[in-house]
Design a protein around this motif. Structure first.
Motif, PDB file in Angstrom:
ATOM      1  N   VAL A 329       0.854  -1.188   0.000  1.00 26.91           N
ATOM      2  CA  VAL A 329       0.000   0.000   0.000  1.00 26.91           C
ATOM      3  C   VAL A 329       0.889   1.237   0.000  1.00 26.91           C
ATOM      4  CG1 VAL A 329      -1.863   1.216   1.197  1.00 26.91           C
ATOM      5  CG2 VAL A 329      -1.728  -1.294   1.301  1.00 26.91           C
ATOM      6  N   LEU A 330       0.703   2.109  -0.988  1.00 29.07           N
ATOM      7  CA  LEU A 330       1.552   3.284  -1.140  1.00 29.07           C
ATOM      8  C   LEU A 330       0.718   4.553  -1.041  1.00 29.07           C
ATOM      9  CD1 LEU A 330       3.824   2.072  -4.094  1.00 29.07           C
ATOM     10  CD2 LEU A 330       4.289   1.960  -1.626  1.00 29.07           C
ATOM     11  N   PRO A 331       1.283   5.611  -0.412  1.00 25.65           N
ATOM     12  CA  PRO A 331       0.513   6.830  -0.161  1.00 25.65           C
ATOM     13  C   PRO A 331       0.729   7.897  -1.227  1.00 25.65           C
ATOM     14  CG  PRO A 331       2.556   6.950   1.037  1.00 25.65           C
ATOM     15  CD  PRO A 331       2.592   5.641   0.274  1.00 25.65           C
ATOM     16  N   THR A 332      -0.240   8.814  -1.302  1.00 26.70           N
ATOM     17  CA  THR A 332      -0.042  10.066  -2.014  1.00 26.70           C
ATOM     18  C   THR A 332       0.734  11.015  -1.107  1.00 26.70           C
ATOM     19  OG1 THR A 332      -2.078  10.985  -1.126  1.00 26.70           O
ATOM     20  CG2 THR A 332      -2.239   9.809  -3.223  1.00 26.70           C
ATOM     21  N   LEU A 333       1.215  12.114  -1.666  1.00 23.21           N
ATOM     22  CA  LEU A 333       1.869  13.134  -0.854  1.00 23.21           C
ATOM     23  C   LEU A 333       0.873  13.661   0.174  1.00 23.21           C
ATOM     24  CD1 LEU A 333       4.541  14.760  -0.553  1.00 23.21           C
ATOM     25  CD2 LEU A 333       3.480  16.524  -1.980  1.00 23.21           C
ATOM     26  N   HIS A 334       1.286  13.674   1.457  1.00 24.60           N
ATOM     27  CA  HIS A 334       0.434  14.076   2.574  1.00 24.60           C
ATOM     28  C   HIS A 334      -0.792  13.180   2.706  1.00 24.60           C
ATOM     29  CE1 HIS A 334       2.871  17.659   3.004  1.00 24.60           C
ATOM     30  NE2 HIS A 334       2.597  18.034   1.768  1.00 24.60           N
ATOM     31  N   THR A 335      -0.791  12.026   2.058  1.00 25.08           N
ATOM     32  CA  THR A 335      -1.975  11.152   1.957  1.00 25.08           C
ATOM     33  C   THR A 335      -3.215  11.969   1.610  1.00 25.08           C
ATOM     34  OG1 THR A 335      -2.169  11.178   4.393  1.00 25.08           O
ATOM     35  CG2 THR A 335      -1.181   9.237   3.389  1.00 25.08           C
ATOM     36  N   SER A 336      -3.051  12.854   0.650  1.00 24.90           N
ATOM     37  CA  SER A 336      -4.124  13.729   0.194  1.00 24.90           C
ATOM     38  C   SER A 336      -4.898  13.082  -0.947  1.00 24.90           C
ATOM     39  CB  SER A 336      -3.532  15.064  -0.287  1.00 24.90           C
ATOM     40  OG  SER A 336      -4.482  15.817  -1.002  1.00 24.90           O
ATOM     41  N   GLY A 337      -6.210  13.356  -0.976  1.00 21.09           N
ATOM     42  CA  GLY A 337      -7.032  12.893  -2.079  1.00 21.09           C
ATOM     43  C   GLY A 337      -7.189  13.919  -3.176  1.00 21.09           C
ATOM     44  N   ASP A 338      -6.414  15.012  -3.118  1.00 22.68           N
ATOM     45  CA  ASP A 338      -6.509  16.048  -4.139  1.00 22.68           C
ATOM     46  C   ASP A 338      -5.944  15.550  -5.474  1.00 22.68           C
ATOM     47  OD1 ASP A 338      -7.617  17.682  -2.251  1.00 22.68           O
ATOM     48  OD2 ASP A 338      -5.778  18.808  -1.846  1.00 22.68           O
ATOM     49  N   GLN A 339      -6.294  16.248  -6.509  1.00 24.47           N
ATOM     50  CA  GLN A 339      -6.039  15.758  -7.862  1.00 24.47           C
ATOM     51  C   GLN A 339      -4.554  15.568  -8.173  1.00 24.47           C
ATOM     52  OE1 GLN A 339      -7.890  18.034 -10.969  1.00 24.47           O
ATOM     53  NE2 GLN A 339      -7.110  16.748 -12.601  1.00 24.47           N
ATOM     54  N   VAL A 340      -3.713  16.567  -7.882  1.00 24.09           N
ATOM     55  CA  VAL A 340      -2.301  16.458  -8.273  1.00 24.09           C
ATOM     56  C   VAL A 340      -1.585  15.346  -7.517  1.00 24.09           C
ATOM     57  CG1 VAL A 340      -0.088  17.659  -8.408  1.00 24.09           C
ATOM     58  CG2 VAL A 340      -2.196  18.861  -9.030  1.00 24.09           C
ATOM     59  N   PRO A 341      -1.703  15.258  -6.182  1.00 22.79           N
ATOM     60  CA  PRO A 341      -1.070  14.125  -5.488  1.00 22.79           C
ATOM     61  C   PRO A 341      -1.539  12.774  -6.015  1.00 22.79           C
ATOM     62  CG  PRO A 341      -1.748  15.783  -3.902  1.00 22.79           C
ATOM     63  CD  PRO A 341      -2.322  16.201  -5.218  1.00 22.79           C
ATOM     64  N   VAL A 342      -2.819  12.678  -6.336  1.00 19.50           N
ATOM     65  CA  VAL A 342      -3.355  11.425  -6.863  1.00 19.50           C
ATOM     66  C   VAL A 342      -2.752  11.123  -8.231  1.00 19.50           C
ATOM     67  CG1 VAL A 342      -5.461  10.376  -7.799  1.00 19.50           C
ATOM     68  CG2 VAL A 342      -5.489  11.433  -5.533  1.00 19.50           C
ATOM     69  N   GLU A 343      -2.659  12.122  -9.087  1.00 17.22           N
ATOM     70  CA  GLU A 343      -2.078  11.910 -10.416  1.00 17.22           C
ATOM     71  C   GLU A 343      -0.618  11.471 -10.319  1.00 17.22           C
ATOM     72  OE1 GLU A 343      -2.711  15.599 -12.386  1.00 17.22           O
ATOM     73  OE2 GLU A 343      -4.763  15.112 -13.010  1.00 17.22           O
ATOM     74  N   GLU A 344       0.124  12.056  -9.391  1.00 18.56           N
ATOM     75  CA  GLU A 344       1.534  11.688  -9.243  1.00 18.56           C
ATOM     76  C   GLU A 344       1.677  10.240  -8.798  1.00 18.56           C
ATOM     77  OE1 GLU A 344       4.264  13.379  -9.950  1.00 18.56           O
ATOM     78  OE2 GLU A 344       3.298  15.248 -10.542  1.00 18.56           O
ATOM     79  N   LEU A 345       0.821   9.791  -7.856  1.00 23.16           N
ATOM     80  CA  LEU A 345       0.900   8.395  -7.428  1.00 23.16           C
ATOM     81  C   LEU A 345       0.454   7.461  -8.546  1.00 23.16           C
ATOM     82  CD1 LEU A 345       1.538   6.376  -5.206  1.00 23.16           C
ATOM     83  CD2 LEU A 345      -0.813   6.638  -4.372  1.00 23.16           C
ATOM     84  N   THR A 346      -0.485   7.896  -9.355  1.00 23.92           N
ATOM     85  CA  THR A 346      -0.916   7.102 -10.499  1.00 23.92           C
ATOM     86  C   THR A 346       0.270   6.796 -11.417  1.00 23.92           C
ATOM     87  OG1 THR A 346      -3.139   8.045 -10.453  1.00 23.92           O
ATOM     88  CG2 THR A 346      -2.437   7.044 -12.513  1.00 23.92           C
ATOM     89  N   GLN A 347       1.144   7.782 -11.622  1.00 24.33           N
ATOM     90  CA  GLN A 347       2.321   7.570 -12.458  1.00 24.33           C
ATOM     91  C   GLN A 347       3.274   6.568 -11.816  1.00 24.33           C
ATOM     92  OE1 GLN A 347       2.970   8.722 -15.666  1.00 24.33           O
ATOM     93  NE2 GLN A 347       4.556   7.153 -15.429  1.00 24.33           N
ATOM     94  N   THR A 348       3.416   6.623 -10.489  1.00 23.98           N
ATOM     95  CA  THR A 348       4.256   5.643  -9.793  1.00 23.98           C
ATOM     96  C   THR A 348       3.733   4.230 -10.027  1.00 23.98           C
ATOM     97  OG1 THR A 348       4.848   7.236  -8.074  1.00 23.98           O
ATOM     98  CG2 THR A 348       5.127   4.907  -7.533  1.00 23.98           C
ATOM     99  N   PHE A 349       2.413   4.044  -9.901  1.00 30.64           N
ATOM    100  CA  PHE A 349       1.822   2.722 -10.130  1.00 30.64           C
ATOM    101  C   PHE A 349       2.030   2.276 -11.574  1.00 30.64           C
ATOM    102  CE2 PHE A 349      -1.232   3.633  -6.458  1.00 30.64           C
ATOM    103  CZ  PHE A 349      -0.534   2.803  -5.590  1.00 30.64           C
ATOM    104  N   THR A 350       1.918   3.202 -12.505  1.00 36.32           N
ATOM    105  CA  THR A 350       2.156   2.860 -13.918  1.00 36.32           C
ATOM    106  C   THR A 350       3.571   2.350 -14.106  1.00 36.32           C
ATOM    107  OG1 THR A 350       0.537   4.501 -14.673  1.00 36.32           O
ATOM    108  CG2 THR A 350       2.178   3.754 -16.265  1.00 36.32           C
ATOM    109  N   ASP A 351       4.528   3.028 -13.472  1.00 39.23           N
ATOM    110  CA  ASP A 351       5.929   2.611 -13.588  1.00 39.23           C
ATOM    111  C   ASP A 351       6.163   1.241 -12.955  1.00 39.23           C
ATOM    112  OD1 ASP A 351       6.376   5.047 -14.796  1.00 39.23           O
ATOM    113  OD2 ASP A 351       7.251   5.989 -13.004  1.00 39.23           O
TER     114      ASP A 351
END
Length: 677
Positions: A329-351
């Motif tokens: 289980v991996l977190p977003t920055l600040h474990t935020s549900g806001d759009q940019v932190p979510v998009e950044e974690l999405t890229q990590t999962f893609t990688d």
């Protein structure tokens, strides 16, 4: 463990094919409508079972023309229900289950398959369905195939709901440093008994990690963590272990100390992974809690988190054993549900391109509402929209792409401070946020701020809070515009009307304690309008002395009852006063009323005054705090520290009865003068 013992995928033999073959052999011509059985195929897979519940996946394959908008139906036992679903809306009614498409899988093209899943409850075994219809057309049923492990989505669904054992192994420097007794097996078992299916175990490793270059973890501390993990697994709980306050103690220094942080992080996770690599998949690893980075740009913060997330993932996978496929289980920055932190974690999962991962965010409610500031003392549409925005955001980014989401810390932040957020407003938040998380397919893990768990007593401190939170796991609860009816002591008693929020339920009656009240005599109901009759109010208000005189409860066809308090009051009175800036209070005779919120502006130009300069509405407990026992409204140092000397401030005081007052204060040389006009 019980969950793993029942991981059998059950698929039902094809009945319709055998019937068709027999008919052909006998020379019988089947009616043309029988061809509808060839329009779809259903593969119903029970993924796990436990006492009272199960999870299932359903694959629907379209064998005919494109389907645009679908409903799949099948028969179920009367006692079976559904508590959590993903990739479909799944409901039970009168012995029939209905799964309806969600936005992203509305269309099933010819030859394509869509999958949805759910967690179900049952009190008398789990009967596997043998007949399905898709938009009214009969489907064939897939034949038996070998069993399979749970997918990441199924694992996270099975973890719903979850509970945090916080402020224990994450406390600094030791487990008991923050006031809790050591975790024991009875407490862990009671978490299961309360109805939770998973336990989040926050762990701070900093004080138990040695110096470089090895950064070795104290084996005795690992033993202690392992002991609690074992208790959780023995209680048939999923358990999620993380690195907790390490995030701000040392992991946050990536900009200035990157190599050491990476070395320490690798050492921590190497030790964790090695110790637990042979554990069953009910043990889940969570990376960094609430990641944050000091003195860094936003771009750098996302880069650092991506690097640490990938390091954690890589160390776990490389350790082998069960860790090769364990849920990470991996977190977003600040474990935020806001759009940019979510998009950044999405890229990590893609990688990473790994099917056994999940995302985690935290959710403590819309900040102004949770803190009672900026004019948000009620659970209004703005607060509700914040729930929609956050949960929809992570659902669309992750869940719709088969990456499950865990709300690793879930509560209302200000709800643990008595009076900060009004009781009924908290209950409405708990009801709606829990319902919407379920609709979005998100697993929630309660951080015990609200309702607050009494660990020595092994029970929740407030049964009403707990009931509302628990009901949201499976259903809606009825609420109302208010849980308080204020009746002026000095006025005539008349009928009082409260607007109910039925939330799709039926109103079933009003009661006083265990006494059912009589419709038409004690109250009337018209749609959502509940009118309490003056005759009943006269009886219950009695001597009409100030304060709460009685509680009524509205009962609904499901969920938690809604309490309505009857309060005798008159408009509060306030008085002139002089006092020191750090202790100043407005003399107040409350007369049964209570404080809602307060505004503060300078009288000379109308600009905001006091703490939190961006809003005129001050925070409950920071800019103002009522003291009902001492008959005063405290302002104190936190208010006047941010007020300019010799500038008059106009305060507007708002009360829950609807009454308001205006009051003026001026601070000069450390002394405050307050007047009513």
């Amino acid at each position: 463990m019980q969950v793993t013992e029942h991981r059998n995928r059950r698929r039902i033999a094809l009945i319709t094919t055998a019937v068709a073959a027999l008919a052909a052999g006998l020379g019988v011509v089947l009616p043309a409508v029988a061809q509808s059985a060839e329009s779809c195929e259903v593969d119903y897979q029970v993924k796990s079972e436990w006492d009272g519940g199960f999870t299932a996946d359903v694959d629907v394959t379209n064998l005919g023309e494109d389907v645009k908008g679908w409903k799949l139906k099948w028969s179920i036992p009367a006692e079976q229900d559904f508590t959590h679903a993903w990739n479909a809306s799944v409901k039970a009614s009168d012995g029939q289950a209905t799964a309806k498409n969600v936005k992203h899988n509305k269309t099933i093209a010819a030859g394509e398959t869509t999958r949805f899943g759910f967690t179900g409850t049952t009190s008398d075994g789990n009967t596997v369905p043998t007949e399905f219809t898709l938009n009214g057309e009969a489907c064939t049923v897939a034949s038996d195939e070998p069993s399979a492990e749970l997918t990441a989505m199924e694992t996270v669904a099975a973890m719903q709901p979850g509970f945090n054992l916080g402020n224990s192994l994450d406390a600094i420097p030791d487990e008991t440093s923050w006031g809790n007794a050591p975790i024991d097996q009875e407490l862990v078992q009671e978490v299961k008994n309360e109805g939770f299916n998973s336990l989040r175990l926050p762990v701070t490793w900093d004080e138990h990690q040695g110096e470089g270059p090895d950064y070795a973890i104290d084996p005795a501390y690992l033993d202690r963590v392992e002991e609690v993990v074992n208790w959780a697994l023995e209680a048939d709980l999923y358990v999620m272990v993380n690195t907790h306050h390490d995030s701000w103690i040392w992991q946050a220094d990536m900009k200035t100390n990157r190599e050491e942080i990476l070395a320490r992080n690798e050492a921590v996770w190497t030790a964790i992974a090695e110790r637990f690599k042979d554990y069953p998949p009910e043990l889940v690893f969570e990376g960094i809690n609430e990641p944050q980075f000091y003195d860094a740009t936003d771009e750098e913060k996302y880069q650092y988190l991506d690097e640490l997330n990938k390091q954690v993932h890589g160390v776990i996978r490389a350790s082998g054993g069960g860790n090769a496929e364990r849920l990470v289980v991996l977190p977003t920055l600040h474990t935020s549900g806001d759009q940019v932190p979510v998009e950044e974690l999405t890229q990590t999962f893609t990688d990473l391109n790994d099917p056994n991962v999940a995302a985690t965010i935290h959710f403590y409610g819309f900040w102004p509402f949770a803190m009672n500031l900026a004019g948000s003392p009620t659970f209004d549409q703005v607060t509700k929209d914040n729930i929609h925005e956050t949960f929809d955001n992570v659902h669309e980014a992750f869940v719709e792409n088969d990456i499950p989401v865990i709300i690793g810390e879930y509560s209302l932040l200000g709800g643990n401070v008595e009076g900060k957020v009004e009781r009924g407003e908290i209950l409405k938040f708990l009801e709606y946020a829990g319902y919407y998380a379920r609709e979005a397919g998100l697993t929630t893990m309660l951080w015990d701020c609200v309702p607050g768990y009494d660990r020595p007593g092994l029970q929740f401190r407030d049964a009403e809070y707990w009931g509302m939170y628990q009901a949201a796991w499976t259903t809606r609860s009825g609420t109302a515009e208010t849980d308080q009816v204020f009746i002026e002591k000095s006025g005539e008693i008349t009928d009082e009307t409260v607007t109910l929020e039925l939330n799709g339920l039926e109103f079933e009656g009003l009661r006083h304690g265990d006494t059912q009240l009589t419709e038409g005599t004690d109250y009337t109901i018209s749609g959502s309008e509940l009118t309490i009759k003056a005759s009943l109010l006269t009886l219950l208000l009695g001597d009409r002395e100030y304060g709460k005189k009685a509680d009524l409860h509205a009962d609904f066809s499901a969920g938690q009852p809604w309490r309505i308090s009857l309060i005798s009051y008159d408009t509060p009175t306030i008085a002139n006063a002089t006092g020191a800036a750090d202790t100043f209070a407005i003399p107040t005779e409350w007369k049964g009323d209570t404080m809602k919120t307060m505004q503060a502006v300078y009288t000379d130009d109308g600009s905001n005054a006091g703490p939190i300069e961006w809003t005129s509405w001050k925070e409950w407990g920071e800019g103002f705090k009522p003291d009902y026992a001492a008959n005063k409204l405290d302002l104190g140092s936190k208010f006047f520290n941010d007020v300019q000397e010799d500038r008059q401030v106009k305060l507007t005081l708002y009360y829950w009865s609807g009454a308001t007052h205006t009051y003026y204060v001026t601070e000069s040389g450390g002394t405050v003068t307050g007047t009513t006009g």
